[in-house]
Design a protein around this motif. Sequence first.
Motif, PDB file in Angstrom:
ATOM      1  N   ALA A 218       0.827  -1.206   0.000  1.00  0.00           N
ATOM      2  CA  ALA A 218       0.000   0.000   0.000  1.00  0.00           C
ATOM      3  C   ALA A 218       0.866   1.262   0.000  1.00  0.00           C
ATOM      4  N   ILE A 219       1.958   1.237   0.762  1.00  0.00           N
ATOM      5  CA  ILE A 219       2.853   2.403   0.834  1.00  0.00           C
ATOM      6  C   ILE A 219       3.560   2.618  -0.498  1.00  0.00           C
ATOM      7  N   TRP A 220       4.149   1.555  -1.044  1.00  0.00           N
ATOM      8  CA  TRP A 220       4.859   1.702  -2.308  1.00  0.00           C
ATOM      9  C   TRP A 220       3.908   2.025  -3.460  1.00  0.00           C
ATOM     10  N   GLY A 221       2.676   1.556  -3.371  1.00  0.00           N
ATOM     11  CA  GLY A 221       1.698   1.915  -4.390  1.00  0.00           C
ATOM     12  C   GLY A 221       1.397   3.405  -4.393  1.00  0.00           C
ATOM     13  N   SER A 222       1.462   4.024  -3.210  1.00  0.00           N
ATOM     14  CA  SER A 222       1.176   5.464  -3.117  1.00  0.00           C
ATOM     15  C   SER A 222       2.316   6.324  -3.639  1.00  0.00           C
ATOM     16  N   SER A 223       3.514   5.746  -3.811  1.00  0.00           N
ATOM     17  CA  SER A 223       4.663   6.549  -4.244  1.00  0.00           C
ATOM     18  C   SER A 223       4.424   7.170  -5.622  1.00  0.00           C
TER      19      SER A 223
ATOM     20  N   LEU B 211      -0.640   3.057 -14.953  1.00  0.00           N
ATOM     21  CA  LEU B 211       0.170   2.529 -16.056  1.00  0.00           C
ATOM     22  C   LEU B 211       1.640   2.449 -15.658  1.00  0.00           C
ATOM     23  N   SER B 212       2.144   3.467 -14.990  1.00  0.00           N
ATOM     24  CA  SER B 212       3.550   3.453 -14.573  1.00  0.00           C
ATOM     25  C   SER B 212       3.802   2.344 -13.555  1.00  0.00           C
ATOM     26  N   ALA B 213       2.827   2.087 -12.679  1.00  0.00           N
ATOM     27  CA  ALA B 213       2.985   1.023 -11.688  1.00  0.00           C
ATOM     28  C   ALA B 213       2.962  -0.349 -12.348  1.00  0.00           C
ATOM     29  N   ILE B 214       2.134  -0.513 -13.359  1.00  0.00           N
ATOM     30  CA  ILE B 214       2.090  -1.785 -14.085  1.00  0.00           C
ATOM     31  C   ILE B 214       3.436  -2.037 -14.775  1.00  0.00           C
ATOM     32  N   LEU B 215       3.992  -1.004 -15.389  1.00  0.00           N
ATOM     33  CA  LEU B 215       5.311  -1.142 -16.015  1.00  0.00           C
ATOM     34  C   LEU B 215       6.382  -1.453 -14.965  1.00  0.00           C
ATOM     35  N   ASN B 216       6.232  -0.875 -13.778  1.00  0.00           N
ATOM     36  CA  ASN B 216       7.178  -1.128 -12.696  1.00  0.00           C
ATOM     37  C   ASN B 216       7.156  -2.587 -12.254  1.00  0.00           C
TER      38      ASN B 216
ATOM     39  N   VAL C  25       1.898  -6.880  -6.045  1.00  0.00           N
ATOM     40  CA  VAL C  25       0.713  -6.314  -5.389  1.00  0.00           C
ATOM     41  C   VAL C  25       0.697  -4.790  -5.473  1.00  0.00           C
ATOM     42  N   VAL C  26       1.873  -4.180  -5.609  1.00  0.00           N
ATOM     43  CA  VAL C  26       1.975  -2.716  -5.650  1.00  0.00           C
ATOM     44  C   VAL C  26       1.067  -2.076  -6.708  1.00  0.00           C
ATOM     45  N   PRO C  27       1.020  -2.605  -7.958  1.00  0.00           N
ATOM     46  CA  PRO C  27       0.163  -1.964  -8.967  1.00  0.00           C
ATOM     47  C   PRO C  27      -1.316  -1.919  -8.594  1.00  0.00           C
ATOM     48  N   VAL C  28      -1.781  -2.886  -7.808  1.00  0.00           N
ATOM     49  CA  VAL C  28      -3.190  -2.890  -7.400  1.00  0.00           C
ATOM     50  C   VAL C  28      -3.505  -1.633  -6.606  1.00  0.00           C
ATOM     51  N   PHE C  29      -2.641  -1.319  -5.642  1.00  0.00           N
ATOM     52  CA  PHE C  29      -2.857  -0.122  -4.825  1.00  0.00           C
ATOM     53  C   PHE C  29      -2.630   1.145  -5.636  1.00  0.00           C
TER      54      PHE C  29
END
Length: 309
Positions: free
Chosen positions: A22-27, A101-106, A258-262
Amino acid sequence: MTPTVSSQAGKSWLSDFLLLAAIWGSSFLFMRLGAVEFGALPTAAVRVAIAALFLFPIVLLRGLLPELKKHWKKIFLIGVLNSGIPFACFSFALLSITTGLSAILNATVPMFGALIAWLWLKDRPNASRVLGLIVGFAGVAMLAWDKATFKPDASGVAPGWAVLACLLACLCYGISASYTKRYLTGMPPLVTAAGSQMGATLGLALPALWLWPARMPSPTAWLALLAVGVLCTGLAYILFFRLIENAGPQRALTVTFVVPVFAVLYGVVLLGEAVTSWMVVCALVIVCGTALSTGLLKLGRIKPAVPVP
């Protein structure tokens, strides 16, 4: 019935796992809010500087400064590769593409890590992992094709360049993982964390000052960078190290999936970003390819092992 120690530990690492995701997803959200006013390079520089200021006193309190002094050159270099360049790339990308989109690429980071380990460390993958690399990169190509235009949009940045910037960041993460494994094995994680942020700060200082915005950014932008520096970098590192200790490195590293979900959830709720069915399909292809390429998923069975950065 009193819970066993193992069940309590399991609940503890699971809560840490979800909290870290959840934290890394918010970055991505915070970097987007900061980059709009600061610009890409100043955003990355302020982020790592805040993280360094947060982590360095902890290094001093734990008596780890001699270890940092001994290996500072290698640690500072890994800071530029693992934080400075990637954070600048993502800050640039977020000016024109969504946080989701950037999180999915990450999420391709483990896949790049497996590829670099194969080419550099001769960690030869089996047939299942090779298939995963092919599937994963096919998913990236599918997702990038939708953003293939290199004509600047309203933000002044072409989406195609933004996608390439995200992939460059992921490549840097992959290189950093193999570099760390080869040259920094056995290093206290807190030393690497703090020293890398210091190295990234030094590497980004001059370019950030050169490109510093003429107009003072708003309090909202400053708070966003304070949050991404302290919460998403400083505290997240500490939480990640605790997760490694309680759940083991293999489980801990699967947080990447899990990060991209958040990130998508925050983007939709707080920024009003749209999630297309094509993004979801491509994300599933990328995650499946990454799981195969890292060994988490094998044809016919699942294996709980993820050698990722």
